[in-house]
Write a protein that holds these residues in place. Structure first.
Motif, short mmCIF file in Angstrom:
data_model
loop_
_atom_site.label_atom_id
_atom_site.label_comp_id
_atom_site.label_asym_id
_atom_site.label_seq_id
_atom_site.Cartn_x
_atom_site.Cartn_y
_atom_site.Cartn_z
N ASP A 1 -13.01 -2.93 -2.76
CA ASP A 1 -12.96 -2.75 -1.30
C ASP A 1 -14.08 -3.58 -0.66
O ASP A 1 -13.89 -4.22 0.39
CB ASP A 1 -13.13 -1.28 -0.91
CG ASP A 1 -11.90 -0.44 -1.23
OD1 ASP A 1 -10.83 -1.02 -1.50
OD2 ASP A 1 -12.03 0.80 -1.21
N GLY B 1 -8.28 4.50 -1.45
CA GLY B 1 -7.83 3.22 -2.02
C GLY B 1 -6.33 3.10 -1.99
O GLY B 1 -5.63 4.01 -1.67
N GLN C 1 -7.79 -3.23 -11.74
CA GLN C 1 -7.43 -2.96 -10.33
C GLN C 1 -7.34 -4.25 -9.52
O GLN C 1 -6.51 -4.37 -8.61
CB GLN C 1 -8.45 -2.01 -9.70
CG GLN C 1 -8.40 -0.61 -10.30
CD GLN C 1 -9.37 0.34 -9.61
OE1 GLN C 1 -9.72 0.15 -8.44
NE2 GLN C 1 -9.82 1.35 -10.32
N GLY D 1 -9.00 8.14 -6.15
CA GLY D 1 -8.46 7.21 -5.18
C GLY D 1 -9.17 7.28 -3.84
O GLY D 1 -8.74 6.72 -2.84
N ARG E 1 -4.21 -5.59 -7.42
CA ARG E 1 -4.22 -5.90 -5.98
C ARG E 1 -3.73 -7.32 -5.69
O ARG E 1 -3.73 -7.75 -4.54
CB ARG E 1 -5.65 -5.76 -5.43
CG ARG E 1 -6.15 -4.33 -5.38
CD ARG E 1 -7.52 -4.28 -4.70
NE ARG E 1 -8.11 -2.95 -4.79
CZ ARG E 1 -9.04 -2.49 -3.97
NH1 ARG E 1 -9.50 -3.26 -2.98
NH2 ARG E 1 -9.54 -1.29 -4.11
N ASP F 1 -12.98 5.08 -9.42
CA ASP F 1 -13.21 5.05 -7.97
C ASP F 1 -14.34 4.07 -7.62
O ASP F 1 -14.34 3.45 -6.55
CB ASP F 1 -13.53 6.45 -7.46
CG ASP F 1 -12.31 7.36 -7.53
OD1 ASP F 1 -11.17 6.84 -7.50
OD2 ASP F 1 -12.50 8.59 -7.63
N MET G 1 -12.80 0.75 -7.52
CA MET G 1 -12.08 0.62 -6.24
C MET G 1 -13.05 0.25 -5.12
O MET G 1 -12.78 -0.64 -4.31
CB MET G 1 -11.39 1.96 -5.93
CG MET G 1 -10.61 1.98 -4.65
SD MET G 1 -10.09 3.68 -4.27
CE MET G 1 -11.58 4.30 -3.49
#
Ligand SMILES: NC(=O)c1ccc[n+]([C@@H]2O[C@H](COP(=O)([O-])OP(=O)(O)OC[C@H]3O[C@@H](n4cnc5c(N)ncnc54)[C@H](OP(=O)(O)O)[C@@H]3O)[C@@H](O)[C@H]2O)c1
Length: 211
Positions: free
Chosen positions: A179, A211, A19, A151, A23, A172, A175
């Protein structure tokens, strides 16, 4: 951002790498064994044990932040001085909601009997971070699963979860870790993360993040 992912071969670590690359971050994966996964590959890899100061020195060169996708006091004992030496301040670390949870009483008691040494070590690791000068964030996950990510996660800053599901897909959780590393308002804070319960209502300052 240049991000070092520790525990990159783990079930959460592999998803963090995938991930983070997705990003647009530049990712270095630190793992004791090849971090094979179906996801996107990191731009760089360092093979070795994250308790080894020499391995950490190499891996930390030029990084902006570290995501420890494994909670461990042995790693932190080496990592905190290594980060200070390398001039890297930002660290996001996994931990468990069970470290601070008090309810449901019977479940918490049973979990502590079953996982006492793992929880005691995570509590020790959290304490080491809180005493450090680093810009840390502790992300306390609930029960991790390999289900498909939604998500979305439930987040709050309470000891006991204010909503959400106790089951949290690792996708998740990954994520939520990313974050956190991107969110300076979470510096020197511990955030609780759970899964999304369809139809549940959040309360007490909790929020749902997408996300
Ligand atoms: N499991 C849960 O339900 C749960 C719940 C809440 C929070 N958490 C948190 O989430 C974290 C990740 O969970 P997970 O189930 O995704 O973990 P996992 O699949 O067991 O992955 C952990 C990874 O960390 C690596 N590692 C451990 N010590 C290391 C060291 N000294 N140097 C380098 N790598 C090292 C392991 O490497 P090897 O593959 O070489 O052994 C493994 O790949 C946990 O550590 C915990 O803090 C877990």
């Amino acid at each position: 951002m240049k991000i070092l992912v520790i525990g990159a071969a783990g079930r959460t670590g592999r998803l963090v790498v995938d991930q983070a690359v997705g990003r647009g971050h530049i990712v270095t994966a630190l793992a004791r064994r090849p971090a094979q996964g179906p996801g996107r590959a990191p731009q760089a890899e360092v093979r070795g044990d994250a308790t080894d100061p020499k391995v950490l020195r190499e891996a930390l060169q030029g990084q902006d932040a570290v995501v420890a996708a494994v909670g461990s006091s042995a790693i932190l004992r080496a990592l905190i001085p290594a980060m200070a030496g390398a001039g890297v301040d930002r660290l996001v670390m996994t931990s468990s909601r069970s470290i601070v949870a008090t309810r449901p009483k019977a479940v918490v008691a049973v979990m502590w009997v079953l996982l006492r040494s793992a929880y005691a070590d995570l509590a020790r690791a959290e304490g080491m971070l809180e005493m450090s000068e680093l810009d840390w964030t502790i992300v306390r996950g609930s029960m991790l699963t390999d289900d498909a990510g939604a998500g979305k996660v439930h987040t709050d800053f309470e000891a006991d979860a204010t909503g959400g599901d106790h089951r949290l897909p690792r996708a998740d959780y990954a994520m939520a870790l990313l974050d956190a590393v991107e969110d300076d308002s979470l510096v020197r804070r511990a955030v609780g993360v759970g899964g999304i319960r369809t139809g549940s209502r959040s309360k007490g300052g909790a929020k749902t993040k997408t996300g």
